[in-house]
Write an enzyme that holds these catalytic residues in place. Structure first.
Site, PDB file in Angstrom:
ATOM      1  N   SER A 105       0.761  -1.359   0.039  1.00 44.30           N
ATOM      2  CA  SER A 105       0.038  -0.020   0.043  1.00 44.30           C
ATOM      3  C   SER A 105       0.829   1.354   0.208  1.00 44.30           C
ATOM      4  O   SER A 105       0.276   2.288  -0.457  1.00 44.30           O
ATOM      5  CB  SER A 105      -0.839   0.105   1.370  1.00 44.30           C
ATOM      6  OG  SER A 105      -0.281   0.100   2.501  1.00 44.30           O
ATOM      7  N   HIS A 109      -5.467  -4.398  -0.922  1.00 47.48           N
ATOM      8  CA  HIS A 109      -5.243  -3.339  -1.865  1.00 47.48           C
ATOM      9  C   HIS A 109      -5.393  -3.866  -3.252  1.00 47.48           C
ATOM     10  O   HIS A 109      -5.255  -3.142  -4.086  1.00 47.48           O
ATOM     11  CB  HIS A 109      -3.841  -2.629  -1.735  1.00 47.48           C
ATOM     12  CG  HIS A 109      -4.114  -1.823  -0.427  1.00 47.48           C
ATOM     13  ND1 HIS A 109      -4.588  -0.800  -0.173  1.00 47.48           N
ATOM     14  CD2 HIS A 109      -3.640  -2.251   0.667  1.00 47.48           C
ATOM     15  CE1 HIS A 109      -4.593  -0.416   1.286  1.00 47.48           C
ATOM     16  NE2 HIS A 109      -3.921  -1.342   1.612  1.00 47.48           N
ATOM     17  N   LYS A 112     -12.283  -1.672   1.797  1.00 47.19           N
ATOM     18  CA  LYS A 112     -11.526  -0.699   0.744  1.00 47.19           C
ATOM     19  C   LYS A 112     -12.473  -0.639  -0.721  1.00 47.19           C
ATOM     20  O   LYS A 112     -13.301   0.007  -0.486  1.00 47.19           O
ATOM     21  CB  LYS A 112      -9.887  -1.420   0.652  1.00 47.19           C
ATOM     22  CG  LYS A 112      -9.124  -1.337   2.004  1.00 47.19           C
ATOM     23  CD  LYS A 112      -7.899  -1.592   1.879  1.00 47.19           C
ATOM     24  CE  LYS A 112      -7.265  -1.719   3.368  1.00 47.19           C
ATOM     25  NZ  LYS A 112      -7.440  -0.768   4.020  1.00 47.19           N
TER      26      LYS A 112
HETATM   27  N1  PMP Z   1      -4.282  -5.719   5.243  1.00 49.16           N
HETATM   28  C1  PMP Z   1      -3.700  -4.669   4.693  1.00 49.16           C
HETATM   29  C2  PMP Z   1      -2.630  -4.684   3.538  1.00 49.16           C
HETATM   30  C3  PMP Z   1      -4.406  -3.304   4.821  1.00 49.16           C
HETATM   31  O1  PMP Z   1      -3.679  -2.225   4.209  1.00 49.16           O
HETATM   32  C4  PMP Z   1      -5.305  -3.327   5.640  1.00 49.16           C
HETATM   33  C5  PMP Z   1      -5.971  -1.711   6.249  1.00 49.16           C
HETATM   34  N2  PMP Z   1      -5.102  -0.616   6.334  1.00 49.16           N
HETATM   35  C6  PMP Z   1      -5.825  -4.186   6.360  1.00 49.16           C
HETATM   36  C7  PMP Z   1      -5.097  -5.571   6.363  1.00 49.16           C
HETATM   37  C8  PMP Z   1      -6.818  -4.322   7.492  1.00 49.16           C
HETATM   38  O2  PMP Z   1      -8.085  -4.262   6.775  1.00 49.16           O
HETATM   39  P1  PMP Z   1      -9.390  -3.585   7.556  1.00 49.16           P
HETATM   40  O3  PMP Z   1      -9.076  -2.101   7.567  1.00 49.16           O
HETATM   41  O4  PMP Z   1     -10.653  -3.947   6.824  1.00 49.16           O
HETATM   42  O5  PMP Z   1      -9.361  -4.075   9.036  1.00 49.16           O
END
Ligand code: PMP
Length: 396
Positions: A186, A214, A244
């Site tokens: 990300s 992502h 997302k």
């Molecule tokens: N895995 C990754 C790679 C993420 O970027 C995120 C969110 N920032 C998450 C897991 C967690 O997801 P959530 O926001 O649905 O808890």
């Protein structure tokens, strides 16, 4: 009586964070989190959300969520194993497995707790996990919770992964060995080298786990990074978020039936935390239906991503090597990055500064997430603000 020890701990540490400029003041968005947002009465072009396809404010999702409140109420009422598994939860899980091309799927309350749940349900202290050094915090915490030996490999460095997998296997110390990676990273928008990872996994009999937070909705015509590489039969855990591209909230694992059966009896947030609300899951099912019916939103997001990238590059910004719509604008030092983000904000663009320790020292960036909901006019407006602030600060 409040604890004096606690007060002292909190006051001292908060003061220190504030003095170091590391205390994150949280902005409050007034109203919906769309392509334009309002903060403190100020309207801004929003380039900081993960709402890739604009579904967080989509009328079709809002409609089915309202209907679900009418038919099922606002809460699930219990954990899944007591009586919190509603028909709408099962429908969503069937839809996820269809979307991902797997036998089954399990939904969790968030992507974060999904990683904590799924990794620790399968791995234990007699196991080892090979983890990319840039993996998300929820993967790191899930690995720690499992008590397995964590073997970090250099970011997307397949020689390093191969070497560490070989050593782990040949040591004979571990019952099971897993390799775990983000599908799309990300911070830089680069894609994991899944075909090579799968080859290494086959050579050393590794369990494969891809966090596609992502990549889902973004790659593989929307179905994700695993589909992008045609590896649906080679990845054990296809993990993703519903927060997302899907635009709502929640997390999931899609995989073989026996894996999902095991997670349903052994993953603790599934067993001990109340399930997602009916409105949430119904909106998620609708979102996946939309993605499976048409690539329109996906195509628009890519068009917008390419447009913003081209514009920033032409202005002379360093946009890194992103392979997805995630568009970093690398500034360098933390202070300059924060100042740049602040000036963008004052001029009407909301793009957060990302600095050390989230990214290496000296590679601070302002990260842009163009979505399907942005119009060309909004992106042009953002680009002209980038130009103004970039010139003013001597960055371009
Ligand atoms: N895995 C990754 C790679 C993420 O970027 C995120 C969110 N920032 C998450 C897991 C967690 O997801 P959530 O926001 O649905 O808890």
């Amino acid at each position: 009586m409040p604890s004096e020890t606690l007060n002292q701990f909190l006051d001292e540490n908060l003061k220190e964070l504030k003095e170091q400029g590391l205390y994150n003041e949280i902005n409050v968005v007034e109203g919906a989190n769309g392509p334009r947002i309002t903060i403190d009465g100020k309207e801004l072009i929003n380039l900081s959300s993960n709402n890739y396809l604009g579904l967080a404010t989509d009328e079709r999702l809002k409609e089915v969520a309202k209907d679900a409140v009418d038919s099922h109420g606002v809460g699930a009422g219990a954990v899944r194993t007591i009586n919190g598994t509603l028909d709408v939860h099962v429908k969503l899980e069937e839809k996820i497995s269809e979307f991902k091309g797997t036998e089954a799927a399990i939904a969790y309350q968030s992507g974060f707790n999904c990683n904590m749940a799924a990794i620790s349900a399968v791995m234990d202290k007699n196991d080892a996990i090979l983890s990319d050094e840039l993996n998300h915090a929820s993967i790191i915490d899930g690995c720690r919770l499992s008590k397995a030996k964590i073997l970090r490999y250099n970011h997307s460095d397949m020689e390093d992964l191969h070497q560490k997998a070989k050593e782990a296997k040949e040591s004979g110390q571990y019952n099971k060995i897993m390799v775990i990676t983000d599908g799309v990273f990300s911070m830089d928008g680069d894609i994991a080298k899944l075909p090579e990872i799968v080859e290494i996994a086959k050579e050393f009999d590794l369990i494969t786990y891809v966090d596609d937070a992502h990549g889902s909705g973004v790659l593989g015509k929307g179905a994700g990074t695993v589909k992008h590489f045609g590896l649906q039969n080679d990845i054990d855990f296809q993990m993703g978020t519903l927060s997302k591209a899907i635009g709502v909230v929640g997390g999931y694992v899609a995989g073989k039936q026996n894996l999902i059966d095991w997670l349903k009896v052994r993953s603790r947030p599934f067993l001990f935390s109340t399930s997602l609300s009916p409105a949430d899951v119904t909106a998620c099912t609708q979102a996946i239906d939309l993605l499976m019916e048409s690539t329109e939103l996906h195509d628009r997001m890519w068009e917008n991503g390419d447009y913003l990238k081209k514009g920033l590059k032409e202005l002379g910004f360093d946009i890194g090597d992103s392979e997805t719509p995630i568009t970093p604008c690398v500034i360098g030092e933390a202070k300059a990055t924060q100042e740049f983000s602040k000036r963008l904000y004052e001029e009407g663009v909301y793009a957060k500064a990302i600095v050390f320790p989230t990214v290496p020292k000296g590679s601070g960036r302002v990260r842009n997430m163009p979505t399907a909901a942005h119009t060309k006019d909004m992106l042009d407006e953002a680009l002209s603000i980038y130009e103004k602030v970039g010139k003013e600060m001597g960055l371009i």
